[in-house]
Design a protein around this motif. Structure first.
Motif, PDB file in Angstrom:
ATOM      1  N   UNK A 109      53.840 -36.182 -37.631  1.00 16.62           N
ATOM      2  CA  UNK A 109      52.593 -35.496 -37.303  1.00 16.62           C
ATOM      3  C   UNK A 109      52.712 -34.878 -35.917  1.00 16.62           C
ATOM      4  N   UNK A 110      52.350 -33.615 -35.828  1.00 11.82           N
ATOM      5  CA  UNK A 110      52.410 -32.906 -34.552  1.00 11.82           C
ATOM      6  C   UNK A 110      51.155 -33.178 -33.742  1.00 11.82           C
ATOM      7  N   UNK A 111      51.290 -33.219 -32.408  1.00 12.20           N
ATOM      8  CA  UNK A 111      50.083 -33.353 -31.583  1.00 12.20           C
ATOM      9  C   UNK A 111      49.252 -32.087 -31.696  1.00 12.20           C
ATOM     10  N   UNK A 112      47.943 -32.179 -31.473  1.00 10.30           N
ATOM     11  CA  UNK A 112      47.121 -30.974 -31.563  1.00 10.30           C
ATOM     12  C   UNK A 112      47.557 -29.951 -30.528  1.00 10.30           C
ATOM     13  N   UNK A 113      47.520 -28.691 -30.921  1.00  7.56           N
ATOM     14  CA  UNK A 113      47.919 -27.613 -30.016  1.00  7.56           C
ATOM     15  C   UNK A 113      46.923 -27.495 -28.875  1.00  7.56           C
ATOM     16  N   UNK A 114      47.443 -27.017 -27.764  1.00  6.19           N
ATOM     17  CA  UNK A 114      46.600 -26.826 -26.583  1.00  6.19           C
ATOM     18  C   UNK A 114      45.615 -25.696 -26.867  1.00  6.19           C
ATOM     19  N   UNK A 115      44.306 -25.967 -26.810  1.00  5.59           N
ATOM     20  CA  UNK A 115      43.338 -24.909 -27.134  1.00  5.59           C
ATOM     21  C   UNK A 115      43.273 -23.864 -26.023  1.00  5.59           C
ATOM     22  N   UNK A 116      42.971 -22.643 -26.411  1.00  5.45           N
ATOM     23  CA  UNK A 116      42.770 -21.589 -25.430  1.00  5.45           C
ATOM     24  C   UNK A 116      41.658 -20.687 -25.932  1.00  5.45           C
ATOM     25  N   UNK A 117      40.670 -20.484 -25.101  1.00  7.06           N
ATOM     26  CA  UNK A 117      39.541 -19.626 -25.431  1.00  7.06           C
ATOM     27  C   UNK A 117      39.012 -19.049 -24.119  1.00  7.06           C
ATOM     28  N   UNK A 118      39.095 -17.751 -23.980  1.00  4.68           N
ATOM     29  CA  UNK A 118      38.669 -17.093 -22.742  1.00  4.68           C
ATOM     30  C   UNK A 118      37.775 -15.912 -23.085  1.00  4.68           C
ATOM     31  N   UNK A 119      36.695 -15.784 -22.373  1.00  3.21           N
ATOM     32  CA  UNK A 119      35.813 -14.626 -22.505  1.00  3.21           C
ATOM     33  C   UNK A 119      36.033 -13.753 -21.272  1.00  3.21           C
ATOM     34  N   UNK A 120      36.369 -12.500 -21.504  1.00  7.09           N
ATOM     35  CA  UNK A 120      36.659 -11.581 -20.403  1.00  7.09           C
ATOM     36  C   UNK A 120      35.370 -10.923 -19.923  1.00  7.09           C
ATOM     37  N   UNK A 121      34.524 -11.722 -19.300  1.00  6.22           N
ATOM     38  CA  UNK A 121      33.216 -11.257 -18.853  1.00  6.22           C
ATOM     39  C   UNK A 121      33.344 -10.196 -17.755  1.00  6.22           C
ATOM     40  N   UNK A 122      32.384  -9.290 -17.751  1.00  8.90           N
ATOM     41  CA  UNK A 122      32.346  -8.230 -16.748  1.00  8.90           C
ATOM     42  C   UNK A 122      31.980  -8.826 -15.386  1.00  8.90           C
ATOM     43  N   UNK A 123      32.449  -8.212 -14.311  1.00 11.48           N
ATOM     44  CA  UNK A 123      32.117  -8.723 -12.978  1.00 11.48           C
ATOM     45  C   UNK A 123      30.621  -8.597 -12.670  1.00 11.48           C
ATOM     46  N   UNK A 124      30.169  -9.411 -11.743  1.00 14.72           N
ATOM     47  CA  UNK A 124      28.738  -9.410 -11.366  1.00 14.72           C
ATOM     48  C   UNK A 124      28.277  -8.055 -10.842  1.00 14.72           C
ATOM     49  N   UNK A 125      29.165  -7.352 -10.167  1.00 13.45           N
ATOM     50  CA  UNK A 125      28.777  -6.049  -9.612  1.00 13.45           C
ATOM     51  C   UNK A 125      28.375  -5.070 -10.713  1.00 13.45           C
ATOM     52  N   UNK A 126      28.927  -5.229 -11.911  1.00 14.45           N
ATOM     53  CA  UNK A 126      28.560  -4.341 -13.006  1.00 14.45           C
ATOM     54  C   UNK A 126      27.105  -4.540 -13.411  1.00 14.45           C
ATOM     55  N   UNK A 127      26.604  -5.768 -13.253  1.00 13.04           N
ATOM     56  CA  UNK A 127      25.198  -6.027 -13.576  1.00 13.04           C
ATOM     57  C   UNK A 127      24.287  -5.346 -12.561  1.00 13.04           C
ATOM     58  N   UNK A 128      24.733  -5.282 -11.313  1.00 14.71           N
ATOM     59  CA  UNK A 128      23.966  -4.542 -10.300  1.00 14.71           C
ATOM     60  C   UNK A 128      23.954  -3.052 -10.623  1.00 14.71           C
ATOM     61  N   UNK A 129      25.067  -2.554 -11.118  1.00 17.65           N
ATOM     62  CA  UNK A 129      25.136  -1.154 -11.512  1.00 17.65           C
ATOM     63  C   UNK A 129      24.175  -0.893 -12.680  1.00 17.65           C
ATOM     64  N   UNK A 130      24.114  -1.822 -13.634  1.00 15.15           N
ATOM     65  CA  UNK A 130      23.183  -1.680 -14.764  1.00 15.15           C
ATOM     66  C   UNK A 130      21.750  -1.618 -14.263  1.00 15.15           C
ATOM     67  N   UNK A 131      21.418  -2.468 -13.294  1.00 17.49           N
ATOM     68  CA  UNK A 131      20.078  -2.435 -12.702  1.00 17.49           C
ATOM     69  C   UNK A 131      19.858  -1.097 -12.000  1.00 17.49           C
ATOM     70  N   UNK A 132      20.873  -0.618 -11.293  1.00 14.30           N
ATOM     71  CA  UNK A 132      20.779   0.678 -10.614  1.00 14.30           C
ATOM     72  C   UNK A 132      20.542   1.825 -11.585  1.00 14.30           C
ATOM     73  N   UNK A 133      21.148   1.743 -12.753  1.00 17.53           N
ATOM     74  CA  UNK A 133      20.916   2.765 -13.773  1.00 17.53           C
ATOM     75  C   UNK A 133      19.455   2.741 -14.220  1.00 17.53           C
ATOM     76  N   UNK A 134      18.911   1.531 -14.383  1.00 18.55           N
ATOM     77  CA  UNK A 134      17.494   1.406 -14.721  1.00 18.55           C
ATOM     78  C   UNK A 134      16.606   2.016 -13.645  1.00 18.55           C
ATOM     79  N   UNK A 135      16.925   1.766 -12.384  1.00 17.71           N
ATOM     80  CA  UNK A 135      16.156   2.344 -11.276  1.00 17.71           C
ATOM     81  C   UNK A 135      16.282   3.865 -11.292  1.00 17.71           C
ATOM     82  N   UNK A 136      17.490   4.363 -11.565  1.00 19.03           N
ATOM     83  CA  UNK A 136      17.702   5.805 -11.644  1.00 19.03           C
ATOM     84  C   UNK A 136      16.868   6.436 -12.750  1.00 19.03           C
TER      85      UNK A 136
END
Length: 154
Positions: free
Chosen positions: A1-28
């Motif tokens: 029996x093989x040991x369980x494989x090392x899990x890997x799960x990553x979410x490539x979330x956008x940087x926080x500055x992009x959320x400020x830009x989204x808010x800036x678009x709303x203000x615009x």
């Protein structure tokens, strides 16, 4: 029996500055509708900001996983049997492989705000894709998870 494989799960979330830009678009949008009155201005703020936030969220919701004998990179599910040995790319190597060394036939899960990546050759002779390029914040862990999953599935 093989040991369980090392899990890997990553979410490539956008940087926080992009959320400020989204808010800036709303203000615009609000400022563009200001001459029409306060209600259209408020609508521009809400709708413009919400649409920009949806775009940022969708772009930053892509996932990279190693699961069930496959590398899952965004919408692509690639069986590990079709992949060669992974190459970890530091910031300089990742920049080279997404610019002047890039092959247009490659499958690239590219996020410019993630500075490191993993490049994995495609060894399937029936697949014209030469390699898979995956942006990742931890290329060492992703490469280790690929090796562990490959050895566990044997």
């Amino acid at each position: 029996m093989h040991p369980p494989a090392q899990p890997y799960d990553e979410r490539l979330t956008a940087p926080r500055s992009w959320w400020l830009i989204a808010f800036g678009i709303g203000v615009g949008c609000a400022l563009a509708l200001l001459p029409l009155g306060p209600v259209p201005m408020l609508g521009g703020l809400v709708v413009g900001g919400a649409l920009a936030a949806v775009c940022v969220s969708a772009y930053g919701s892509v996932r990279v996983r190693v699961t069930a004998g496959s590398l899952v990179a965004g919408d692509a599910r690639i069986p590990l049997e079709a992949l060669g040995e992974a190459e970890e790319l530091d910031e300089e190597g990742a920049r080279a492989w997404r610019t002047h060394k890039a092959d247009p036939r490659a499958h690239m899960l590219l996020r410019s705000y993630v500075r490191t990546a993993l490049r994995v050759p495609v060894t399937d002779p029936d697949d014209p894709t030469p390699y898979v390029y995956v942006s990742t914040r931890d290329p060492k862990a992703l490469a280790a998870a690929l090796r562990a999953e490959r050895s566990a599935s044997r």
